[in-house]
Design a protein around this motif. Structure first.
Motif, PDB file in Angstrom:
ATOM      1  N   GLY A  17       0.826  -1.207   0.000  1.00  0.00           N
ATOM      2  CA  GLY A  17       0.000   0.000   0.000  1.00  0.00           C
ATOM      3  C   GLY A  17       0.856   1.252   0.000  1.00  0.00           C
ATOM      4  O   GLY A  17       0.503   2.267  -0.613  1.00  0.00           O
ATOM      5  N   GLY A  67      -2.282  -2.209   2.367  1.00  0.00           N
ATOM      6  CA  GLY A  67      -2.998  -1.050   2.925  1.00  0.00           C
ATOM      7  C   GLY A  67      -2.105   0.131   3.256  1.00  0.00           C
ATOM      8  O   GLY A  67      -2.578   1.275   3.331  1.00  0.00           O
ATOM      9  N   GLY A  68      -0.809  -0.132   3.509  1.00  0.00           N
ATOM     10  CA  GLY A  68       0.152   0.941   3.742  1.00  0.00           C
ATOM     11  C   GLY A  68      -0.179   1.827   4.939  1.00  0.00           C
ATOM     12  O   GLY A  68      -0.830   1.403   5.902  1.00  0.00           O
ATOM     13  N   ARG A 118      -2.535   1.738   8.582  1.00  0.00           N
ATOM     14  CA  ARG A 118      -1.960   1.927   9.922  1.00  0.00           C
ATOM     15  C   ARG A 118      -2.658   3.064  10.668  1.00  0.00           C
ATOM     16  O   ARG A 118      -2.882   2.984  11.871  1.00  0.00           O
ATOM     17  N   ASP A 146      -7.790  -5.714  12.510  1.00  0.00           N
ATOM     18  CA  ASP A 146      -7.416  -6.405  11.265  1.00  0.00           C
ATOM     19  C   ASP A 146      -8.487  -6.213  10.193  1.00  0.00           C
ATOM     20  O   ASP A 146      -8.170  -6.018   9.008  1.00  0.00           O
ATOM     21  N   GLY A 180      -8.048  -2.992   8.637  1.00  0.00           N
ATOM     22  CA  GLY A 180      -6.910  -3.062   7.722  1.00  0.00           C
ATOM     23  C   GLY A 180      -7.300  -3.725   6.410  1.00  0.00           C
ATOM     24  O   GLY A 180      -6.947  -3.254   5.321  1.00  0.00           O
ATOM     25  N   ILE A 181      -8.053  -4.826   6.504  1.00  0.00           N
ATOM     26  CA  ILE A 181      -8.490  -5.547   5.302  1.00  0.00           C
ATOM     27  C   ILE A 181      -9.330  -4.628   4.420  1.00  0.00           C
ATOM     28  O   ILE A 181      -9.171  -4.583   3.192  1.00  0.00           O
ATOM     29  N   VAL A 237      -7.683 -10.932   3.195  1.00  0.00           N
ATOM     30  CA  VAL A 237      -8.690 -11.987   3.188  1.00  0.00           C
ATOM     31  C   VAL A 237      -9.232 -12.265   4.592  1.00  0.00           C
ATOM     32  O   VAL A 237     -10.430 -12.285   4.817  1.00  0.00           O
ATOM     33  N   THR A 238      -8.303 -12.473   5.525  1.00  0.00           N
ATOM     34  CA  THR A 238      -8.741 -12.951   6.834  1.00  0.00           C
ATOM     35  C   THR A 238      -7.875 -12.321   7.939  1.00  0.00           C
ATOM     36  O   THR A 238      -6.689 -12.059   7.705  1.00  0.00           O
ATOM     37  N   GLN A 271      -3.141 -11.727   9.722  1.00  0.00           N
ATOM     38  CA  GLN A 271      -2.024 -11.836   8.774  1.00  0.00           C
ATOM     39  C   GLN A 271      -1.907 -10.532   8.004  1.00  0.00           C
ATOM     40  O   GLN A 271      -2.564  -9.556   8.340  1.00  0.00           O
ATOM     41  N   THR A 289      -1.129  -8.850   3.769  1.00  0.00           N
ATOM     42  CA  THR A 289      -1.265  -9.223   2.355  1.00  0.00           C
ATOM     43  C   THR A 289      -0.008  -9.942   1.830  1.00  0.00           C
ATOM     44  O   THR A 289      -0.070 -10.557   0.771  1.00  0.00           O
TER      45      THR A 289
HETATM   46  P1  UTP Z   1      -0.944  -4.922   4.785  1.00  0.00           P
HETATM   47  O1  UTP Z   1      -0.741  -6.172   4.067  1.00  0.00           O
HETATM   48  O2  UTP Z   1      -0.959  -3.666   4.017  1.00  0.00           O
HETATM   49  O3  UTP Z   1       0.068  -4.839   6.019  1.00  0.00           O
HETATM   50  O4  UTP Z   1      -2.306  -5.013   5.593  1.00  0.00           O
HETATM   51  P2  UTP Z   1       1.469  -4.119   6.190  1.00  0.00           P
HETATM   52  O5  UTP Z   1       2.512  -5.172   6.168  1.00  0.00           O
HETATM   53  O6  UTP Z   1       1.348  -3.262   7.393  1.00  0.00           O
HETATM   54  O7  UTP Z   1       1.554  -3.158   4.910  1.00  0.00           O
HETATM   55  P3  UTP Z   1       2.701  -2.586   3.983  1.00  0.00           P
HETATM   56  O8  UTP Z   1       3.517  -3.774   3.521  1.00  0.00           O
HETATM   57  O9  UTP Z   1       3.446  -1.614   4.823  1.00  0.00           O
HETATM   58  O10 UTP Z   1       1.907  -1.959   2.863  1.00  0.00           O
HETATM   59  C1  UTP Z   1      -2.744  -3.978   6.470  1.00  0.00           C
HETATM   60  C2  UTP Z   1      -3.364  -4.573   7.687  1.00  0.00           C
HETATM   61  O11 UTP Z   1      -4.579  -5.250   7.335  1.00  0.00           O
HETATM   62  C3  UTP Z   1      -4.764  -6.408   8.129  1.00  0.00           C
HETATM   63  C4  UTP Z   1      -3.602  -6.446   9.112  1.00  0.00           C
HETATM   64  O12 UTP Z   1      -4.016  -5.771  10.302  1.00  0.00           O
HETATM   65  C5  UTP Z   1      -2.527  -5.637   8.390  1.00  0.00           C
HETATM   66  O13 UTP Z   1      -1.602  -5.072   9.289  1.00  0.00           O
HETATM   67  N1  UTP Z   1      -4.863  -7.609   7.262  1.00  0.00           N
HETATM   68  C6  UTP Z   1      -4.453  -7.566   5.955  1.00  0.00           C
HETATM   69  C7  UTP Z   1      -5.397  -8.767   7.765  1.00  0.00           C
HETATM   70  O14 UTP Z   1      -5.760  -8.848   8.937  1.00  0.00           O
HETATM   71  N2  UTP Z   1      -5.522  -9.854   6.937  1.00  0.00           N
HETATM   72  C8  UTP Z   1      -5.153  -9.834   5.648  1.00  0.00           C
HETATM   73  O15 UTP Z   1      -5.337 -10.852   4.935  1.00  0.00           O
HETATM   74  C9  UTP Z   1      -4.578  -8.658   5.144  1.00  0.00           C
END
Ligand code: UTP
Length: 237
Positions: free
Chosen positions: A9, A44-45, A49, A66, A69-70, A114-115, A118, A120
């Motif tokens: 993101g 999500g970047g 957060r 979470d 975030g999803i 997705v869930t 975790q 992405t």
């Molecule tokens: P990200 O995949 O963007 O997390 O998902 P990240 O590692 O913080 O992002 P980058 O790499 O800096 O862009 C954002 C949030 O969405 C929730 C988690 O809370 C994650 O921190 N999420 C995402 C899930 O719970 N499940 C998922 O399948 C994906």
């Protein structure tokens, strides 16, 4: 060739800039026109957060955080889809099966999280295994895997090439430090190890660099190469 591309993101939308999104969408289109069957997973970047931080202050539980975030990752997936022209048939997927079906039909699957529990990074690894991808590419904010966080330790050294076992060994200690962020998280690294998935981790800021990495294998990031695996046949060298 079948490819899963994970776009952070913070790479796609560090701020809302249509021009940047258009450039990433154009890179995906180019890969499709070069014959790639593609699944794209969007993160999500910083926006995710921020939402998570605000909701944590409000007392939301971790699963609720979470889910927020999803939702942001899915919003970013929708944003990327808006950037495609007529040549690409994108399918916005909320689950793996929809994404798999789209890829099998020759459409480009675009998805976010997705869930709960975790990131992405793991979604991309699961999708790559389930569609039988030749290559999994992480376009992140760091140019590959380093032996320490380069943002904190300027002398951190980058790995050109790792086996999946070495990837897990490198990422594991980083994941234990609160607040430390490895370019690929430990769960994803373990999925890559289990699947023996050929993977590239590179700076995804420049969409053209991502295209080159997929089409030629040339890049400045880190190759994760399972023992005994051969170069993808479509790479010229
Ligand atoms: P990200 O995949 O963007 O997390 O998902 P990240 O590692 O913080 O992002 P980058 O790499 O800096 O862009 C954002 C949030 O969405 C929730 C988690 O809370 C994650 O921190 N999420 C995402 C899930 O719970 N499940 C998922 O399948 C994906």
């Amino acid at each position: 060739m079948r490819v899963v591309l994970s776009l952070g993101g913070s790479v796609l939308a560090p701020e809302l800039d249509g021009g940047r999104v258009a450039a990433h969408a154009a890179a995906v289109e180019r890969l499709v026109h070069e014959g790639c069957e593609l699944g794209v997973v969007v993160g999500g970047g910083g926006v995710a957060r921020k939402y998570i931080g605000a909701a944590r202050e409000l007392g939301a539980d971790e699963v609720a955080l979470d889910r927020l975030g999803i939702d942001v990752t899915r919003l970013n997936a929708r944003l990327l889809r808006a950037g495609f022209g007529e040549g690409v048939e994108p399918t916005l997927a909320r689950d793996y099966e929809t994404a798999e079906t789209a890829v099998a039909r020759g459409n480009t699957a675009v998805m976010g999280g997705v869930t709960p529990g975790q990131t992405t990074d793991a979604v991309a690894a699961v999708l790559a295994e389930s569609v039988g991808a030749d290559l999994l590419v992480y376009g992140t904010g760091a140019d590959g895997i380093f032996d320490a966080d380069p943002a904190v330790e300027p002398d951190a050294e980058q790995f050109d090439r790792l086996t999946p076992d070495e990837l897990v060994e490198t990422i594991a200690p980083m994941s234990r430090d609160a607040g430390a962020s490895a370019p690929v998280d430990l769960f994803a690294a373990k999925l890559i190890q289990r699947a023996g998935m050929r993977t590239v981790v590179l700076d995804g800021t420049n969409p053209e660099a991502v295209v080159d990495a997929v089409l030629t294998g040339d890049h400045t990031g880190t190759d994760v190469v399972p023992a005994g695996s051969t170069e993808p046949s479509y790479w010229a060298h």
